[in-house]
Design an enzyme around this catalytic site. Structure first.
Site, PDB file in Angstrom:
ATOM      1  N   TYR A 110      -4.004   4.709  -6.094  1.00 20.50           N
ATOM      2  CA  TYR A 110      -4.189   6.074  -5.609  1.00 20.50           C
ATOM      3  C   TYR A 110      -2.912   6.890  -5.801  1.00 20.50           C
ATOM      4  O   TYR A 110      -1.791   6.367  -5.680  1.00 20.50           O
ATOM      5  CB  TYR A 110      -4.563   6.066  -4.130  1.00 20.50           C
ATOM      6  CG  TYR A 110      -5.986   5.629  -3.855  1.00 20.50           C
ATOM      7  CD1 TYR A 110      -7.050   6.191  -4.562  1.00 20.50           C
ATOM      8  CD2 TYR A 110      -6.266   4.661  -2.893  1.00 20.50           C
ATOM      9  CE1 TYR A 110      -8.356   5.802  -4.302  1.00 20.50           C
ATOM     10  CE2 TYR A 110      -7.573   4.264  -2.638  1.00 20.50           C
ATOM     11  CZ  TYR A 110      -8.607   4.845  -3.350  1.00 20.50           C
ATOM     12  OH  TYR A 110      -9.907   4.449  -3.095  1.00 20.50           O
ATOM     13  N   LYS A 147       0.667 -12.766  24.969  1.00 18.29           N
ATOM     14  CA  LYS A 147       0.110 -11.413  24.911  1.00 18.29           C
ATOM     15  C   LYS A 147      -0.429 -11.135  23.509  1.00 18.29           C
ATOM     16  O   LYS A 147      -0.067 -11.799  22.546  1.00 18.29           O
ATOM     17  CB  LYS A 147       1.172 -10.384  25.273  1.00 18.29           C
ATOM     18  CG  LYS A 147       2.376 -10.354  24.349  1.00 18.29           C
ATOM     19  CD  LYS A 147       3.407  -9.350  24.813  1.00 18.29           C
ATOM     20  CE  LYS A 147       4.613  -9.327  23.862  1.00 18.29           C
ATOM     21  NZ  LYS A 147       5.617  -8.329  24.273  1.00 18.29           N
TER      22      LYS A 147
END
Length: 376
Positions: free
Chosen positions: A265, A40
């Site tokens: 940041y 998957k």
């Protein structure tokens, strides 16, 4: 995707590691237990196009998928064996899954009716695995302890349009005691279901994924669903499994900043020493979640370098002050081995605060990917 010389980062897949893991796990399980290889999410980010040919070569006859896209990719890779869905599918998915010969995962009474209605409309009998809530996951299984639970299961088994080939469950915890308790309930409940009129029916019982199958042998029943173990994300089998993924970039630039400077940041980090900081040209757009800000590490010249700033969309900074020879263009390993050091799934899980697959599945699907020779 394939890599190019201009890629800011890429994923390397060691195909020999996956083949080794299949052989190792099969030896541990023995010949009486069927091996369902779960691919998957594009083989957990490792690439169905790379993984499925290896599974075919190793004689795997049952593959687990989630989406129809993955199922189609498995078929395109040349697999003609059985496909089992490992979650309940929506109405349109079920209908489209018929062309791919997908065995559905029935996730409840109403879901069983949907599967039956689609099968009747198409005039085909759909093979399916009926989920029970024996392990108390509380997600998609019928609870035999509730009023009407046994009758609901009996109705699904009697449905002329649904060919129940499996009774299944899924464990909520990677904990030996929890798995052992859930296994016992699953054994009792499935024996009850298969008693009487269903005695002797060829219905497989399965609940074990990698952790359960390799730590609690009684959980194996008729087949096991092996996902993480295929790709080496497991410390079971005495550490014999080999991680197959390596995530690589290169240092783009290096600058020196004085103690007291802030970097990143929100002035995320203040330097307590004069520091050489290297720019790595990957960020959260590439699957490097901000949870790794100030917690994760990378490898440069075989040594660990900490992530020091708040990860940006397309870059982050690592402190290479203790690696004086580090230079622009140097290889950076964000996941996997470099020399004698390794950034392991356990390392990523500690830094991220969640399982490593939460990140590496995305890395494998967002970044260019290529197969490499062992150790390459």
């Amino acid at each position: 995707m394939t890599t190019s010389a201009s890629a800011a980062g890429w994923v390397e897949i060691d195909e020999s590691a996956i083949a080794h893991n299949v052989v190792t796990i099969r030896a541990e399980l023995g010949e009486k237990v069927e091996f369902c290889a779960v691919v998957k999410a594009d083989a957990y980010g490792h690439g169905i196009d790379l993984v499925v040919p290896l599974l075919i070569a190793e004689g795997i006859a049952l593959i687990g998928v989630a989406s129809n896209d993955d199922a189609a990719a498995v078929r395109a890779a040349g697999f003609s064996g059985r496909l089992m869905r490992v979650r309940p599918a929506g109405r349109d998915e079920i209908d489209d899954g018929i062309r791919l010969d997908v065995e559905e995962w029935i996730g409840g009474v109403e879901h069983a009716r949907i599967v039956s209605a689609i099968a009747a409309a198409r005039g085909v009998r759909v093979r399916a695995h009926l989920s029970l809530n024996s392990t108390r996951l509380g997600r998609d299984g019928i609870d035999l302890g509730e009023d009407g639970g046994a009758d609901a299961v009996a109705a699904v088994l009697a449905d002329p349009w649904v060919d129940v080939v499996g009774l299944c469950a899924h464990f909520p915890c990677e904990d030996v005691t929890d798995v052992t308790d859930g296994t016992a309930r699953f054994d009792d409940e499935t024996r009850e279901v298969l008693a009487g009129r269903h005695a002797g029916a060829r219905i497989a019982r399965h609940c074990a994924t990698t952790f359960a199958a390799l730590t609690v042998p009684e959980s194996r029943f008729d087949l096991v669903r092996i996902g993480a173990g295929l790709y080496g994300d497991s410390d079971t089998v005495g550490g014999a499994l080999r991680p197959a993924m390596r995530v690589v970039s290169r240092i783009a630039a290096i600058n020196v900043y004085p103690a007291g400077s802030t970097v990143g940041y929100d002035r995320w980090h203040r330097l307590d020493h004069d520091a050489r900081l290297a720019v790595i040209p990957l960020g959260y757009a590439d699957g490097f979640h901000r949870s790794l800000s100030g917690t994760g590490e990378v490898l440069v010249r075989g040594r660990r370098a900490p992530i020091v700033d708040r990860i940006a969309m397309n870059s982050f900074l690592v402190d290479v002050s203790s690696i004086p020879r580090a230079a622009p263009g140097d290889e950076v390993v964000l996941f996997g081995r470099q020399g004698d050091e390794v950034i392991s799934p356990a390392d990523v899980a500690r830094s991220h605060g969640q399982i490593a697959a939460d990140l590496y599945v995305a890395w494998g699907r967002l970044l260019p990917r290529r197969p490499v020779a062992a150790g390459g």
